[in-house]
Design an enzyme around this catalytic site. Sequence first.
Site, PDB file in Angstrom:
ATOM      1  N   ASP A 210       0.860  -1.188   0.000  1.00 17.94           N
ATOM      2  CA  ASP A 210       0.000   0.000   0.000  1.00 17.94           C
ATOM      3  C   ASP A 210       0.896   1.238   0.000  1.00 17.94           C
ATOM      4  O   ASP A 210       2.084   1.153   0.335  1.00 17.94           O
ATOM      5  CB  ASP A 210      -0.914   0.026   1.233  1.00 17.94           C
ATOM      6  CG  ASP A 210      -1.867   1.217   1.208  1.00 17.94           C
ATOM      7  OD1 ASP A 210      -2.470   1.487   0.145  1.00 17.94           O
ATOM      8  OD2 ASP A 210      -1.999   1.923   2.237  1.00 17.94           O
ATOM      9  N   SER A 211       0.299   2.368  -0.344  1.00 14.35           N
ATOM     10  CA  SER A 211       1.047   3.628  -0.288  1.00 14.35           C
ATOM     11  C   SER A 211       1.444   3.946   1.156  1.00 14.35           C
ATOM     12  O   SER A 211       2.391   4.691   1.375  1.00 14.35           O
ATOM     13  CB  SER A 211       0.182   4.759  -0.848  1.00 14.35           C
ATOM     14  OG  SER A 211      -1.014   4.851  -0.096  1.00 14.35           O
TER      15      SER A 211
ATOM     16  N   TYR B  56      -0.858   8.567  -2.393  1.00 19.84           N
ATOM     17  CA  TYR B  56      -0.819   8.409  -3.853  1.00 19.84           C
ATOM     18  C   TYR B  56      -2.064   9.045  -4.515  1.00 19.84           C
ATOM     19  O   TYR B  56      -2.075   9.257  -5.726  1.00 19.84           O
ATOM     20  CB  TYR B  56      -0.832   6.922  -4.222  1.00 19.84           C
ATOM     21  CG  TYR B  56       0.493   6.177  -4.147  1.00 19.84           C
ATOM     22  CD1 TYR B  56       1.607   6.699  -3.501  1.00 19.84           C
ATOM     23  CD2 TYR B  56       0.611   4.914  -4.735  1.00 19.84           C
ATOM     24  CE1 TYR B  56       2.805   5.989  -3.431  1.00 19.84           C
ATOM     25  CE2 TYR B  56       1.803   4.205  -4.676  1.00 19.84           C
ATOM     26  CZ  TYR B  56       2.896   4.741  -4.028  1.00 19.84           C
ATOM     27  OH  TYR B  56       4.075   4.038  -3.966  1.00 19.84           O
ATOM     28  N   GLY B  57      -3.105   9.250  -3.708  1.00 16.23           N
ATOM     29  CA  GLY B  57      -4.437   9.560  -4.239  1.00 16.23           C
ATOM     30  C   GLY B  57      -4.532  10.717  -5.208  1.00 16.23           C
ATOM     31  O   GLY B  57      -5.383  10.726  -6.089  1.00 16.23           O
TER      32      GLY B  57
ATOM     33  N   CYS C 245      -4.221  -1.468  -2.248  1.00 14.22           N
ATOM     34  CA  CYS C 245      -4.370  -0.020  -2.420  1.00 14.22           C
ATOM     35  C   CYS C 245      -5.236   0.177  -3.658  1.00 14.22           C
ATOM     36  O   CYS C 245      -4.875  -0.295  -4.749  1.00 14.22           O
ATOM     37  CB  CYS C 245      -2.998   0.606  -2.618  1.00 14.22           C
ATOM     38  SG  CYS C 245      -3.036   2.352  -3.034  1.00 14.22           S
TER      39      CYS C 245
ATOM     40  N   GLU D  45      -3.834   9.254   7.966  1.00 15.11           N
ATOM     41  CA  GLU D  45      -2.374   9.107   8.089  1.00 15.11           C
ATOM     42  C   GLU D  45      -1.836   9.982   9.236  1.00 15.11           C
ATOM     43  O   GLU D  45      -0.797   9.691   9.797  1.00 15.11           O
ATOM     44  CB  GLU D  45      -1.672   9.478   6.775  1.00 15.11           C
ATOM     45  CG  GLU D  45      -1.931   8.497   5.646  1.00 15.11           C
ATOM     46  CD  GLU D  45      -0.867   7.397   5.507  1.00 15.11           C
ATOM     47  OE1 GLU D  45       0.307   7.669   5.714  1.00 15.11           O
ATOM     48  OE2 GLU D  45      -1.249   6.255   5.187  1.00 15.11           O
TER      49      GLU D  45
ATOM     50  N   CYS E 143     -11.293   2.639  -0.408  1.00 14.76           N
ATOM     51  CA  CYS E 143      -9.912   3.032  -0.096  1.00 14.76           C
ATOM     52  C   CYS E 143      -9.586   2.282   1.180  1.00 14.76           C
ATOM     53  O   CYS E 143     -10.381   2.285   2.131  1.00 14.76           O
ATOM     54  CB  CYS E 143      -9.821   4.534   0.117  1.00 14.76           C
ATOM     55  SG  CYS E 143      -8.204   5.026   0.792  1.00 14.76           S
ATOM     56  N   THR E 144      -8.423   1.653   1.194  1.00 15.00           N
ATOM     57  CA  THR E 144      -8.117   0.758   2.319  1.00 15.00           C
ATOM     58  C   THR E 144      -7.815   1.523   3.614  1.00 15.00           C
ATOM     59  O   THR E 144      -7.676   0.922   4.668  1.00 15.00           O
ATOM     60  CB  THR E 144      -6.949  -0.184   1.954  1.00 15.00           C
ATOM     61  OG1 THR E 144      -5.824   0.598   1.518  1.00 15.00           O
ATOM     62  CG2 THR E 144      -7.357  -1.135   0.854  1.00 15.00           C
ATOM     63  N   HIS E 145      -7.713   2.847   3.538  1.00 14.14           N
ATOM     64  CA  HIS E 145      -7.558   3.657   4.765  1.00 14.14           C
ATOM     65  C   HIS E 145      -8.901   3.908   5.459  1.00 14.14           C
ATOM     66  O   HIS E 145      -8.936   4.209   6.642  1.00 14.14           O
ATOM     67  CB  HIS E 145      -6.976   5.029   4.426  1.00 14.14           C
ATOM     68  CG  HIS E 145      -5.510   5.050   4.194  1.00 14.14           C
ATOM     69  ND1 HIS E 145      -4.918   4.478   3.098  1.00 14.14           N
ATOM     70  CD2 HIS E 145      -4.502   5.595   4.936  1.00 14.14           C
ATOM     71  CE1 HIS E 145      -3.599   4.684   3.162  1.00 14.14           C
ATOM     72  NE2 HIS E 145      -3.331   5.351   4.257  1.00 14.14           N
TER      73      HIS E 145
HETATM   74  N1  DGL Z   1      -5.093   3.062   0.745  1.00 16.92           N
HETATM   75  C1  DGL Z   1      -4.982   3.703  -0.522  1.00 16.92           C
HETATM   76  C2  DGL Z   1      -6.185   3.338  -1.398  1.00 16.92           C
HETATM   77  O1  DGL Z   1      -6.826   2.324  -1.140  1.00 16.92           O
HETATM   78  C3  DGL Z   1      -4.766   5.171  -0.283  1.00 16.92           C
HETATM   79  C4  DGL Z   1      -4.240   5.863  -1.458  1.00 16.92           C
HETATM   80  C5  DGL Z   1      -3.463   7.091  -1.164  1.00 16.92           C
HETATM   81  O2  DGL Z   1      -2.292   6.952  -0.806  1.00 16.92           O
HETATM   82  O3  DGL Z   1      -3.993   8.194  -1.358  1.00 16.92           O
HETATM   83  O4  DGL Z   1      -6.508   3.998  -2.370  1.00 16.92           O
END
Ligand code: DGL
Length: 281
Positions: free
Chosen positions: A11-12, A43-44, A74, A159, A193-195
């Site tokens: 993941d990022s 990364y978004g 991600c 984050e 989004c996994t966050h």
């Molecule tokens: N967890 C990432 C996703 O599922 C976050 C992407 C990011 O870094 O913005 O998209």
Amino acid sequence: MQHAQPIGVFDSGYGGLTVLKEIVEKLPAYDYIYMGDNARAPYGNRSFETVYHYTLQCVKWFFQQGCPLVILACNTASAKALRTIQQNDLPKIDPNKRVLGVIRPTTEIIGTFSECKSVGILATNGTVQSQSYVIEIKKFFPGVNVSQEACPMWVPLVENNEQLGHGADFFVKKNIRELLAKDPMMDTVLLACTHYPLLKKKIEEYMPVDVKIVSQGEIVANSLVDYLKRHTELEQQLSINGGRLFYTTDSPADFDKHAVAFFGREVQSKHLDLEDFHTAP
Ligand code: DGL
């Protein structure tokens, strides 16, 4: 000890740990390496080219660690880099290696959650702009209406451990209101989004009670169980020492402090300097 051939999970930043948590619960015997590219997260909001370049570099690093299989936990990387890596890069690097994402397993099933055939997607700018969810859900569930809302502030909130603060209230409320305005009928909302599972408490406060909020971790884990049953040649390569290694491209002390909220238990990460890692063409 069996020579380690772990499953790589990428993941990022920290978000992929919400997916890894569910995967290790279902498949505890395998070895896993998690890597968060925290130094370059989020990364978004980054371009297709940048997300592709970063993700490919990380995938090559996982291969160098001996991973026969890498999961892009991600959505942004899955939306912007996965297809090119699968179609253009893998055949050149090693056609026996596999890279999987989180969008396909989710879109295969999300339509079954909605009774009124209307699904909302909450995701990063990159994932929304890619239209991946809209296109893929239409393939599996042509009758389902899909509305999307980009939530560019949610990953930075998570984050920075601000998921319970007043800033989170403001942005969560705003983005949910904007999503629901696009289709008041919707009865299912996917946290794409996994966050975002870390914001679930706040999301529940502002979402109507009759709307189902779906996280991806368990869906992706179930899909991996099924994938490994169907791909025995790959499954047999995976080592089974129950090992867990964690790497971050930023500070391990910060990673270990934050990771527990995502993974549900303490981790001890190591620093990875991708500058020192020279990828072969
Ligand atoms: N967890 C990432 C996703 O599922 C976050 C992407 C990011 O870094 O913005 O998209």
